[in-house]
Each structure stands twice: as C-alpha cells, then as structure tokens.
Design an enzyme around this catalytic site. Sequence first.
Site, PDB file in Angstrom:
ATOM      1  N   ASP A  90       0.876  -1.177   0.000  1.00 12.66           N
ATOM      2  CA  ASP A  90       0.000   0.000   0.000  1.00 12.66           C
ATOM      3  C   ASP A  90       0.911   1.224   0.000  1.00 12.66           C
ATOM      4  OD1 ASP A  90      -2.374   1.613   0.308  1.00 12.66           O
ATOM      5  OD2 ASP A  90      -1.887   1.846   2.419  1.00 12.66           O
ATOM      6  N   SER A  91       0.307   2.410  -0.089  1.00 13.32           N
ATOM      7  CA  SER A  91       1.101   3.636  -0.036  1.00 13.32           C
ATOM      8  C   SER A  91       1.582   3.942   1.387  1.00 13.32           C
ATOM      9  CB  SER A  91       0.260   4.811  -0.532  1.00 13.32           C
ATOM     10  OG  SER A  91      -0.866   4.956   0.315  1.00 13.32           O
TER      11      SER A  91
ATOM     12  N   CYS B 125      -4.433  -1.628  -1.688  1.00 15.03           N
ATOM     13  CA  CYS B 125      -4.551  -0.189  -1.943  1.00 15.03           C
ATOM     14  C   CYS B 125      -5.661  -0.004  -2.970  1.00 15.03           C
ATOM     15  CB  CYS B 125      -3.220   0.327  -2.490  1.00 15.03           C
ATOM     16  SG  CYS B 125      -3.281   2.047  -3.027  1.00 15.03           S
TER      17      CYS B 125
ATOM     18  N   GLU C 166      -2.921   8.786   8.457  1.00 15.48           N
ATOM     19  CA  GLU C 166      -1.448   8.699   8.530  1.00 15.48           C
ATOM     20  C   GLU C 166      -0.906   9.496   9.720  1.00 15.48           C
ATOM     21  OE1 GLU C 166       1.007   7.108   6.641  1.00 15.48           O
ATOM     22  OE2 GLU C 166      -0.467   6.014   5.449  1.00 15.48           O
TER      23      GLU C 166
ATOM     24  N   CYS D  16     -10.972   2.755   0.157  1.00 13.20           N
ATOM     25  CA  CYS D  16      -9.553   3.004   0.394  1.00 13.20           C
ATOM     26  C   CYS D  16      -9.199   2.245   1.669  1.00 13.20           C
ATOM     27  CB  CYS D  16      -9.319   4.502   0.573  1.00 13.20           C
ATOM     28  SG  CYS D  16      -7.698   4.920   1.256  1.00 13.20           S
TER      29      CYS D  16
ATOM     30  N   HIS E 228      -7.141   2.775   3.886  1.00  9.17           N
ATOM     31  CA  HIS E 228      -6.904   3.593   5.081  1.00  9.17           C
ATOM     32  C   HIS E 228      -8.201   3.803   5.881  1.00  9.17           C
ATOM     33  CE1 HIS E 228      -3.023   4.707   3.332  1.00  9.17           C
ATOM     34  NE2 HIS E 228      -2.729   5.395   4.414  1.00  9.17           N
TER      35      HIS E 228
END
Length: 269
Positions: free
Chosen positions: A10-11, A73, A152, A184, A186
């Site tokens: 993932d990012s 992701c 994040e 997403c 996240h």
Amino acid sequence: MNNKYIGVFDSGVGGLSAVKEIIKKMPDENIVYFGDTGRVPYGTRSNETITKYAISDMKFLKSHDIKLVVVACGTVSTVALPTLKDEFDIPIIGVVEPAAISACNATKNKKIGVIGTSGTIRSNKYEEQIKSIMPDALVKSIACPMFVPLVENNMADSEAAYLIAKDYLEDFISMGIDTLVLGCTHYPHLKNTIKKVLGNDVTLIDSGAATADFVLEYLTKNNLLCNKTFDEQYKYFVSDSVEGFSKIADVFLGRNIDKMVKKIDIERY
Ligand code: DGL
C-alpha cells in the site's frame, strides 16, 4: 502447499487493515508488507505516477520469495491492476472485486455508497464492478482526499476528522444508503468517526477485510496454503521513517512490530 511469503503493499499504513485480517484468517501464512510511506499519498496523483509507483512496489516485493501479491490499496487496484497483471508473472489480487461482492451481499435496499481517494473515484471502477453484479443498484461515489492524511497522522478519532467526515458524507444520509464501501484501505481506521456521522444502520464494507476472504479462497482452491511458518514470519518495509510507521502500525495491528520494520530505498526498484 506453498510456503512462500504473501506480498502485500500500500502507499502507507492503510494496507495493514488487510494484513490484520489475513493474520486472523490465515495465522500460518508468512507475510512481507511494503508501505510506501516516502511517497504517500497515491490517491491525489496522476494515473501515470500511481502506475509507476505500483510497478516499483511490485518489483521490490518480487525481490522476496513470494507466491502471491495483494494490492492492499484501493487507488492502485482501481488505476493500475490490469497493467500490473500484464507486467508481472505472479497471481495478483486487488481490493475492488472482493469489496464490490461484499457490498452486493450486504445491501437490502440496493442503495450503495462508495468512498475512496480522488484517483479511485475518478476511475469509477467500484461503481462498474457493483453494477456488473447488481445492475439495478443505485451507486453514489464520493472522493474523500482528506481522510488519508488524518489516518497517517493518527487523527482518525479527532474532532477535526468528525467535521470533515460530516462534510463529505452528508449526501449519503439524504440518499438513504444502507451500505458504504470503504474503497480506500486507510478508511477502516475511520470507522468510528464514519459511524458517528452515518449511524449504526449503514453497513461499512472494509475492502481489506473482504480481500482477506478472497485470498483464503484463492489459496485454498489452488492448494497454495502454507504449512510452515518461518522464524521471520512477518516482515515490514517502508520507504521513510521506521519510527513513524511503527507507532501507527502498533495501533492498527494491535501488536508491537517495532523490531520487524526496515527502511528501504524504493527508488532502486
Ligand atoms: N490506502 C490507499 C488506498 O486504498 C492509498 C491512499 C493514498 O495513498 O492516497 O487507496
């Protein structure tokens, strides 16, 4: 049987929502995770940049002994999956199809919301996938670009997160959706905040968790499950600060991974 690692990327920390579920459902599997924390976010970038980043992430994972890649992701899964499947000779599972199937199984009134990064919503892939399963579904998609930085920065449960979520999600209330795809990876970390806005009657589809079920089914069907865990069963790599990642990862995974995280130079791949 196949005792190689499952590669997951993932990012940033988002893909850990998939890792958590894979660990829960397949405790014998070995996992190598890459979070591209030096280049996060992906979701606000062009398709070319997202694809370029995804190719280097794949090359890095392929430098390990892996049997399968989970693209944990939403952005890469919606924007670059066909390219990755063309370029790499290894099974690759993205999050879109599993999440769309889960959403269609969950909805009663066929009104489904989708949230994701700008790249994901621009691609329209979740909507297409849902409509291919349930053609008469009413689907509304909204980009929530502020959500990733909130997660994040460990601010998922803050007052600021609530106000931003209210602003993004209010249209779903008037539309009367009963199911919301967290497109997403996240976003599952914002579940409490999203529930505060939408109430408890809307089913939230965690794309990472849905994908873990898909992985289990794929490995079982193809006789690729693992029966030997390695001493280094879980390996985590990032492209920026190890400390920042470890701190948030501990909260997300509910376990301390400090000593398992290493920094790499992703520009080499
Ligand atoms: N977690 C990712 C996703 O599922 C990426 C978010 C981002 O980097 O913008 O889309």
